[in-house]
Design a protein around this motif. Structure first.
Motif, short mmCIF file in Angstrom:
data_model
loop_
_atom_site.label_atom_id
_atom_site.label_comp_id
_atom_site.label_asym_id
_atom_site.label_seq_id
_atom_site.Cartn_x
_atom_site.Cartn_y
_atom_site.Cartn_z
N MET A 72 0.84 -1.21 0.00
CA MET A 72 0.00 0.00 0.00
C MET A 72 0.87 1.25 0.00
N LEU A 73 1.94 1.23 0.78
CA LEU A 73 2.85 2.38 0.79
C LEU A 73 3.51 2.55 -0.57
N ARG A 74 3.85 1.46 -1.21
CA ARG A 74 4.44 1.53 -2.55
C ARG A 74 3.46 2.13 -3.54
N THR A 75 2.20 1.72 -3.47
CA THR A 75 1.18 2.26 -4.38
C THR A 75 1.05 3.77 -4.22
N TYR A 76 1.24 4.24 -3.01
CA TYR A 76 1.17 5.68 -2.76
C TYR A 76 2.50 6.39 -3.01
N GLY A 77 3.44 5.68 -3.61
CA GLY A 77 4.70 6.30 -4.01
C GLY A 77 5.71 6.48 -2.91
N GLY A 133 1.63 8.76 -6.89
CA GLY A 133 1.88 7.35 -6.59
C GLY A 133 2.84 6.70 -7.57
N HIS A 134 4.05 7.25 -7.68
CA HIS A 134 5.05 6.65 -8.56
C HIS A 134 5.59 5.38 -7.91
N HIS A 135 5.46 4.26 -8.61
CA HIS A 135 5.95 3.02 -8.01
C HIS A 135 6.66 2.10 -8.99
N GLY A 136 7.00 2.63 -10.18
CA GLY A 136 7.77 1.82 -11.12
C GLY A 136 9.26 2.05 -10.93
N ASP A 137 10.08 1.31 -11.72
CA ASP A 137 11.51 1.55 -11.67
C ASP A 137 11.84 2.80 -12.50
#
Length: 203
Positions: A72-77, A133-137
């Motif tokens: 969830m934290l990752r989804t929120y960047g 929510g940036h979560h890519g490489d």
């Protein structure tokens, strides 16, 4: 590949009149009053048509059928460099807030059924002030947030003059330099820098 990167970097470091795109010629992908979820899907994934189940699966990064706190934290960047200065106390607060909203059986994670029920009840994920929510490489983020907006298959090397282009190619060059250095070290029987000075041969 390295030669292409070096050429692009050299060209990008020169100052061109169109290097600054702060005028914002690109239209927003979604209405500014859209929900955070809608903005996230449009800007981070270029998806406009989705439902609760597909949103859940897309952000279930380990595909185990649950959203753990880290996901969830990752989804929120919050795993992205843009949020590196968010203090741990704020991260903990966001985690608690999301679990309070979504984890109806209080077992510490969120199932797809829980999330679907949350959305079907007329709710949406809140904007928690952490950005889109940036979560890519790095490659993914550069391509979807910059290349696809300002470049295309007809872009020439000499056109890669935006600050984002310069930074991107510099990162590539630094990574390749480090890979080459490690490769050379691995080929050496003895790494001289690791030998204490008192044991080194003088002259």
């Amino acid at each position: 590949m390295r030669s292409v990167i070096l050429v692009a970097t050299g060209l990008a470091c020169r100052v061109f009149a169109h290097g600054d795109h702060s005028s914002g010629s690109q239209k927003p992908l979604v209405d500014e009053n859209a929900s955070w979820m809608t903005k996230h899907m449009a800007e981070e994934h270029h998806i406009s048509d989705f439902d609760a189940s597909s949103f859940f699966v897309l952000h279930d990064y380990d595909a185990d059928g649950h959203w753990e706190a880290e996901e969830m934290l990752r989804t929120y960047g919050l795993m992205d460099e843009s949020n590196k200065n968010v203090p741990q106390s704020r991260r903990d607060e966001i985690e608690r807030q999301l679990l309070l909203l979504l984890d109806t059986n209080k077992n510490g994670f969120v199932t797809r059924d829980e999330f679907v029920a949350f959305i079907e009840a007329g709710n949406t994920l809140p904007d928690l002030g952490t950005g889109i929510g940036h979560h890519g490489d790095d490659e993914y983020e550069y391509e979807i947030h910059h290349w696809e907006k300002y470049h295309d298959e007809n872009t020439r090397l000499e056109d890669l003059t935006h600050p984002e282009d310069i930074e991107h190619f510099k990162k590539h060059e630094m990574l390749e330099d480090e890979e080459e250095r490690l490769e050379k070290l691995n080929k050496m029987a003895i790494v001289e820098d690791n030998i204490p000075n008192k044991f080194r041969r003088s002259g």
